[in-house]
Design a protein around this motif. Structure first.
Motif, short mmCIF file in Angstrom:
data_model
loop_
_atom_site.label_atom_id
_atom_site.label_comp_id
_atom_site.label_asym_id
_atom_site.label_seq_id
_atom_site.Cartn_x
_atom_site.Cartn_y
_atom_site.Cartn_z
N GLY A 103 24.98 -29.91 24.79
CA GLY A 103 26.41 -29.80 24.53
C GLY A 103 26.79 -29.16 23.21
N SER A 104 28.05 -28.83 23.11
CA SER A 104 28.60 -28.20 21.91
C SER A 104 28.41 -29.06 20.67
N PHE A 105 28.02 -28.42 19.60
CA PHE A 105 27.85 -29.02 18.28
C PHE A 105 26.84 -30.17 18.26
N LEU A 106 25.94 -30.19 19.22
CA LEU A 106 24.87 -31.18 19.23
C LEU A 106 24.00 -31.04 17.99
N SER A 107 23.96 -29.84 17.43
CA SER A 107 23.15 -29.60 16.23
C SER A 107 23.66 -30.39 15.02
N GLU A 108 24.82 -30.99 15.13
CA GLU A 108 25.35 -31.85 14.07
C GLU A 108 24.65 -33.21 14.05
N GLN A 141 25.62 -23.30 10.58
CA GLN A 141 25.28 -24.00 9.35
C GLN A 141 24.21 -25.08 9.58
N THR A 142 24.19 -25.66 10.78
CA THR A 142 23.21 -26.71 11.07
C THR A 142 22.08 -26.22 11.97
N GLU A 143 22.28 -25.11 12.66
CA GLU A 143 21.22 -24.55 13.49
C GLU A 143 21.44 -23.05 13.64
N SER A 144 20.90 -22.29 12.70
CA SER A 144 21.05 -20.83 12.79
C SER A 144 20.17 -20.25 13.88
N SER A 156 19.41 -15.86 17.02
CA SER A 156 20.09 -16.16 15.77
C SER A 156 21.58 -16.26 16.04
N ARG A 157 22.23 -17.16 15.33
CA ARG A 157 23.69 -17.21 15.43
C ARG A 157 24.30 -17.05 14.05
N THR A 158 25.45 -16.44 14.03
CA THR A 158 26.20 -16.25 12.80
C THR A 158 27.67 -16.40 13.10
N ASP A 159 28.47 -16.51 12.07
CA ASP A 159 29.92 -16.58 12.27
C ASP A 159 30.47 -15.20 12.54
#
Length: 159
Positions: A103-108, A141-144, A156-159
């Motif tokens: 799910g979304s933002f699970l990396s938090e 920021q928590t999982e690039s 890779s992910r970036t803004d």
């Protein structure tokens, strides 16, 4: 759209993407259609089972993120025709699992980060037997880059 469970390949309809998505995912993918990737995977994967006697099986893991507080992955997967169960990292992936949905933002979540850092061989085995991973939006920021990716797979992910 087609799905061949025996080979583990997906062909994506031309309006969505002009290339073929091959397993492991991410090796060939139109850049502009990345935002539609999650919807396409769920639609194509479930569509491949349209005439099957059993529903495809999905394990999902989600949290209510601190920004929206929303959940709904189970409901969405079931609406797409999946039989669902909660993924519990201490129990691992079920041998009958077809799709792991993150799910979304699970990396938090710290328990996700601990699992991801140690799961590359489990994920490699899952992919080798034809499993699909659907990972929704994560914060760079928590999982690039997802730590669970096996071998030479890199995203890779970036803004």
């Amino acid at each position: 759209m087609t799905f061949d469970p025996s080979s583990g390949y997906l062909a994506v309809a031309k309006p969505i993407c002009r290339s073929t998505i091959h397993r492991p995912f991410g090796q060939t993918l139109c850049g502009r259609s990345l935002r539609w990737f999650a919807a396409v995977i769920v639609a194509v994967f479930a569509g491949g089972y349209a005439n099957a006697q059993t529903k495809p099986k999905a394990q999902y893991w989600e949290i209510a993120d601190k920004w929206t507080g929303q959940t709904g992955l189970r409901r969405s997967l079931e609406g797409a025709g999946f039989e669902t169960s909660v993924f519990k990292p201490d129990q691992g992936l079920s041998d009958e699992c077809d799709l792991l949905a993150l799910g979304s933002f699970l990396s938090e979540d710290s328990s996700y980060r601990a699992w991801a850092g140690s799961a590359s061989s489990e994920v490699a085995d899952f992919l080798a037997r034809g499993g699909v991973i659907l990972q929704l939006t994560q914060a760079d920021q928590t999982e690039s880059t997802p730590a669970f990716l096996p071998g030479k797979l890199k995203i890779s992910r970036t803004d």
